[in-house]
Every structure is written in structure tokens, then in C-alpha cells.
Write an enzyme that holds these catalytic residues in place. Structure first.
Site, PDB file in Angstrom:
ATOM      1  N   HIS A 263      37.632  45.779  47.338  1.00 23.16           N
ATOM      2  CA  HIS A 263      38.887  46.057  46.623  1.00 23.16           C
ATOM      3  C   HIS A 263      39.328  44.841  45.807  1.00 23.16           C
ATOM      4  O   HIS A 263      39.597  44.941  44.608  1.00 23.16           O
ATOM      5  CB  HIS A 263      39.966  46.444  47.635  1.00 23.16           C
ATOM      6  CG  HIS A 263      41.300  46.754  47.039  1.00 23.16           C
ATOM      7  ND1 HIS A 263      41.735  48.036  46.811  1.00 23.16           N
ATOM      8  CD2 HIS A 263      42.317  45.942  46.629  1.00 23.16           C
ATOM      9  CE1 HIS A 263      42.951  48.008  46.283  1.00 23.16           C
ATOM     10  NE2 HIS A 263      43.330  46.733  46.176  1.00 23.16           N
ATOM     11  N   GLU A 264      39.396  43.700  46.474  1.00 25.95           N
ATOM     12  CA  GLU A 264      39.865  42.497  45.782  1.00 25.95           C
ATOM     13  C   GLU A 264      38.857  42.029  44.726  1.00 25.95           C
ATOM     14  O   GLU A 264      39.247  41.434  43.710  1.00 25.95           O
ATOM     15  CB  GLU A 264      40.144  41.387  46.789  1.00 25.95           C
ATOM     16  CG  GLU A 264      41.173  41.724  47.860  1.00 25.95           C
ATOM     17  CD  GLU A 264      42.512  42.213  47.317  1.00 25.95           C
ATOM     18  OE1 GLU A 264      42.834  41.889  46.152  1.00 25.95           O
ATOM     19  OE2 GLU A 264      43.223  42.926  48.045  1.00 25.95           O
ATOM     20  N   HIS A 267      39.745  43.661  41.525  1.00 28.88           N
ATOM     21  CA  HIS A 267      40.798  42.893  40.835  1.00 28.88           C
ATOM     22  C   HIS A 267      40.192  41.680  40.123  1.00 28.88           C
ATOM     23  O   HIS A 267      40.520  41.381  38.964  1.00 28.88           O
ATOM     24  CB  HIS A 267      41.826  42.392  41.857  1.00 28.88           C
ATOM     25  CG  HIS A 267      42.819  43.400  42.302  1.00 28.88           C
ATOM     26  ND1 HIS A 267      43.625  44.108  41.438  1.00 28.88           N
ATOM     27  CD2 HIS A 267      43.174  43.818  43.561  1.00 28.88           C
ATOM     28  CE1 HIS A 267      44.429  44.901  42.128  1.00 28.88           C
ATOM     29  NE2 HIS A 267      44.168  44.746  43.418  1.00 28.88           N
ATOM     30  N   GLU A 293      45.431  47.848  39.658  1.00 20.13           N
ATOM     31  CA  GLU A 293      45.063  48.591  40.859  1.00 20.13           C
ATOM     32  C   GLU A 293      43.988  49.624  40.566  1.00 20.13           C
ATOM     33  O   GLU A 293      43.173  49.952  41.448  1.00 20.13           O
ATOM     34  CB  GLU A 293      46.298  49.251  41.484  1.00 20.13           C
ATOM     35  CG  GLU A 293      47.327  48.275  42.043  1.00 20.13           C
ATOM     36  CD  GLU A 293      46.786  47.352  43.129  1.00 20.13           C
ATOM     37  OE1 GLU A 293      45.737  47.678  43.728  1.00 20.13           O
ATOM     38  OE2 GLU A 293      47.394  46.307  43.367  1.00 20.13           O
TER      39      GLU A 293
END
Length: 495
Positions: A263-264, A267, A293
Site C-alpha cells: 500500500h505505502e 504512495h 489513495e
């Protein structure tokens, strides 16, 4: 290019560098700083915030913006000027003394939150959290007057430019008309199926860390320009040329940390893909948190939970953790990663129940900002709404209203962007696969380069040169909507 525009670029470059310094200090506070450094760090961050605010509030800033608007600028320069003006409107609405108070209060509250959550002590956190909320409302009122919006929409605009709560209400209403019955159908169907085999632990932190690093490399993360660390709450921070991401580990369950890393990393790839030529200008920033997001959820939910990618990841997990071969095959991992079950913790939620976590937070923070609820009543209201939306009640505040860092750190108005981002991610991933049909097969080899290449051209490289909807229309043919997200859910989960 005029002297006015040149002067503005020089000023905003300095403002951006101050912001970058603050970003690095904030990462250090979350990942490395001992608690004894909190007071000094609060003063450092507040000083940087005040310096940036004073630069934005320079007496001639408005005249320079007006003068530059009358000159012959190219498309990117015009977009940059528009972003400068937006920053100026936000900045001039809030006086420097309030900026300082907000920064000091948020840093102090964030540090206090770590201990208070561990101790399940909402009452102990309440005074500091109340101060952060009161100051956020004060700033929101000032910005609402400047933007001609509601207080909540003024705070939302900081994270998602031009998004308004009436549109969020409409989008979330579409979700609520679809998700409850769909969720029930999926859960009932999965009950009748063989449960996935859970790989047996323990899963040592050092091994989880290595697997995370390997998967970051597969996505395309450049370790010459970033690193992975541990924090209380996973996040992506730092600056585009030095991206800092964090996760947290559980030796009994490797899935949370690994998916947190992915997830990160989504980003981080967005930050790294922003156009270098505009690195220190407002137009070179990410286009708000809905788009941000979308990039994290695209990597984590859309790509990394696909059966194609799990075909690649299974042998990686098996080599690292050992155990039964059957637990690591792609079909079993896909069933494991797409298991739908209401849970307490937002960051661990499956993508079917995740929107309920966000809707809960959106409604509660809006009620608090608009004065319809007292902060002292938050635990009870949280538990009641959790029961209505997810059918479960937290046993304590630690895993209830204290689980997220956002409110203690002053990020009021951020939460809806998670589910807006999930909608955007579904649109973008569908468009990417249509444009480059080789993407699924590449993911099965652990090769994200076709996907990242398309994202670089159509999302990352656009930065803030256009609005969220304009970028989505150009990339996917549609403004932000629910249809692609609904189609993704039905395709992946049936029902």
C-alpha cells in the site's frame, strides 16, 4: 516569463523546501525519535509552519499573483499559478499565531496518542485531542469564509481540492445502496466454500521485512531514493527524492505488514513519478489525497490481490516462510486475500467492508466539526455506528475510536479520500489493463513495469496540472464514480 511569475516561483520553491524539511522531521518523529524529543520537535515543526505561512502571507503576494495572471504563460505555468493562488487563499485565511498553535497542539497530541492508545486511555488523550479539534474548527471557519464553503468542506479542500461533502454524500449513498446486501451475499457464499488454508507461523519480523523489501523492488521502488522502516501507524512520508515508508509487524500474521508495505509503496511510486521539472512548485505536487489513495489502493488491492500477482508472490512467500505448499499456491492465497469478514481495524479490513470503516469516520468527524456531537461522546458514538455498519462492537477504545493517527495529528477531513481513492483505483486499473492488455501477465511474473509505465504517463506525470476529474476523464473516460468499483467488486467476489 515575467518578473512577477519568476518571483512567485522563487518564493514557492522556498515554501516547498520548508515543507520538505517538515516532512523529514515528521518521518523521524514517527519512526526514530525518542519520546523525550517531543517538545523540541513540536517547536521545530511549528517554526517551519509559521515561516512557510509568513511567506505565503507576504503583503505583495496577491499583487504578484494578479500581475502574473496577465502575462503570457504556458499551460503548466498557468496551472502552477492557479495552484499558487489556491495555496495563497488557504494560507492568508489563517493567521500565523493560529498556525503555530495548531502545529504545536497536533505534534503534542500525536505523541500522546501513541501512549494513550497503548494504555487504552481515551480520557487521558481527550484534553489534547479537544485542543486539536477546537483549533481545526477555528482554522476551518476562517478558510470557509475565504472559500465560501462550509467549515467541513474547507477542511476537506486541504486534502482533496474542489471536492465537497454533497458530492461525497451522493457517492457514498450509491455505495450504501449496493454494499450491505452484496456483502451479506459474499459472506454467505464463502461460508459454503472450503475455507482457505492459513499459512502457519510464526513469521519472524526480519523475514517479513526481507519479503517486503523484495516486493517493493518488484513494484519498482528505488532504494537510492527511499527506505522502509517501522512505525506505530503505516505511512508514506519524506519527499519525492527521499521517500520514507513505514509498516508494522505481527509475527502471527504476515499479511498485514506485507499488504501495508505494498500500500505505502503505491504512495511512494506516485511521489517518485511526479515530474522532476516541477519538483519544488505547487503544480508538481500530487493531485490531492483521493488521487494519492487511488495509487496506494491500486497497488495493494487491485494489483497485489489479483490472482496473477499471487502466482508470483506465492513462491516468494514459500521460500521465505516455508511450510505447506498448498498454503502458498495462488488459488489459496487469492481466497485468503479475498476473504470477507467484518473486522475492527480499518487498515486490516478487506476491500468489501472497508468502505463502511470510512463512512463511519466521515460521518463522525463531520458531526464533530459541525458541532453536532461532543468529543467526549466519540467512543459511544463510534461503537454504536460500528454496530450498525459492520455488525460488531469494539471491546475497547484502543481498537475503536483511538486506532487511527489522523485526528490526533490534526488531519480532519482526510478520511473520505480513502474510499474515493478506492473508486478511482478501480477506474484507473480497468483503463490501464484495457490500454495495455499485457499488464496481468506481467504481474504474474512480478513485473509491474507495464502498469507503472502507463500510470507514469497518465497519472503520476500529470501531478496537479489538472483537477482530479480532468485527470480521470483523460485517463479513463469518466469522472470519479462508483460504476467501476462496483464492477470490480462483482467480478472479484461474485455475490
Amino acid at each position: 516569463m515575467t518578473d512577477a511569475y519568476k518571483s512567485l516561483e522563487a518564493r514557492f520553491r522556498r515554501i516547498n523546501v520548508l515543507s520538505d524539511i517538515g516532512g523529514m522531521l515528521h518521518w523521524d518523529m514517527a519512526a526514530m525519535m525518542p519520546n523525550g524529543g517531543a517538545n523540541a520537535r513540536s517547536e521545530q515543526l511549528a517554526t517551519l509552519d509559521v515561516m512557510a505561512n509568513e511567506l505565503v502571507n507576504a503583503p505583495d503576494m496577491g499583487d504578484l499573483i494578479e500581475a502574473a495572471g496577465g502575462e503570457n504563460l504556458d499551460a503548466w505555468q498557468k496551472a502552477n499559478l492557479a495552484e499558487m493562488k489556491r495555496n495563497w487563499v488557504h494560507g492568508t485565511a489563517v493567521p500565523s499565531d493560529l498556525v503555530e498553535k495548531m502545529s504545536l497542539a497536533a505534534t503534542s497530541c500525536e505523541v500522546a496518542w501513541r501512549g494513550a492508545r497503548a494504555d487504552n486511555d481515551f480520557a487521558g488523550l481527550l484534553p489534547k485531542l479537544q485542543t486539536v479539534l477546537d483549533l481545526s474548527i477555528e482554522a476551518g471557519k476562517a478558510k470557509a469564509e475565504a472559500l465560501s464553503t462550509s467549515v467541513y468542506d474547507a477542511l476537506l479542500d486541504q486534502y482533496d481540492p474542489m471536492m465537497r461533502s454533497d458530492r461525497i454524500d451522493s457517492l457514498f449513498a450509491e455505495l450504501e445502496a449496493f454494499l450491505p446486501s452484496f456483502t451479506a451475499q459474499v459472506i454467505e457464499r464463502q461460508k459454503s466454500e472450503a475455507a482457505p488454508t492459513r499459512p502457519s507461523g510464526p513469521f519472524p519480523v526480519s523475514v517479513q521485512n526481507k519479503v517486503g523489501l523484495d516486493l517493493m523492488k518488484a513494484v519498482g521502488f528505488d532504494f537510492e531514493h527511499g527506505r522502509l522502516d517501522i512505525s506505530h501507524h503505516p505511512f508514506c512520508g519524506g519527499i519525492p527524492d527521499d521517500v520514507r515508508i513505514t509498516t508494522r509487524y505481527d509475527e502471527n500474521d504476515f499479511t498485514s505488514a506485507i499488504m501495508g508495505v505494498l500500500h505505502e509503496t503505491g504512495h511512494a511510486m506516485y511521489e517518485r513519478g511526479l515530474p522532476g521539472a516541477w519538483r519544488n512548485q505547487p503544480v508538481g505536487k500530487a493531485r490531492g489525497m483521493t488521487m494519492h489513495e487511488s495509487q496506494s489502493l491500486l497497488v495493494e488491492m487491485q494489483a497485489s490481490r489479483s490472482e496473477e500477482f499471487l502466482t508470483y508472490a506465492g513462491p516468494v512467500f514459500k521460500a521465505a516462510f516455508g511450510g505447506d505448499d498448498g498454503a502458498w499456491n495462488a488459488g489459496n492465497l487469492h481466497r485468503l486475500y479475498t476473504r470477507v469478514e467484518p473486522g475492527l481495524i480499518r487498515v486490516d479490513a478487506d476491500e468489501v467492508t472497508y468502505p463502511a470503516h470510512v463512512i463511519l469516520r466521515y460521518r463522525l468527524e463531520r458531526a464533530l466539526i459541525e458541532g453536532d456531537m461532543k468529543l467526549a461522546d466519540l467512543p459511544g458514538a463510534w461503537n454504536e455506528m460500528m454496530g450498525k455498519l459492520l455488525g460488531i462492537t469494539p471491546p475497547d477504545d484502543r481498537d475503536g475510536c483511538m486506532q487511527d493517527i489522523h485526528w490526533p495529528s490534526g488531519a480532519w477531513g482526510y478520511f473520505p479520500t480513502y474510499t474515493l481513492g478506492a473508486m478511482a483505483a478501480a477506474q484507473i486499473f480497468a483503463a490501464a489493463k484495457k490500454a495495455r492488455p499485457e499488464i496481468p501477465a506481467a504481474l504474474a511474473r512480478g513485473d509491474f513495469s507495464p502498469l507503472m509505465g502507463w500510470l507514469g504517463e497518465n497519472i503520476h506525470g500529470k501531478a496537479s496540472s489538472k483537477s482530479t476529474d480532468e485527470i480521470l476523464i483523460e485517463a479513463t473516460g469518466q469522472p470519479l464514480g462508483v460504476a467501476a468499483f462496483k464492477a470490480h467488486m462483482e467480478n472479484r467476489y461474485g455475490g
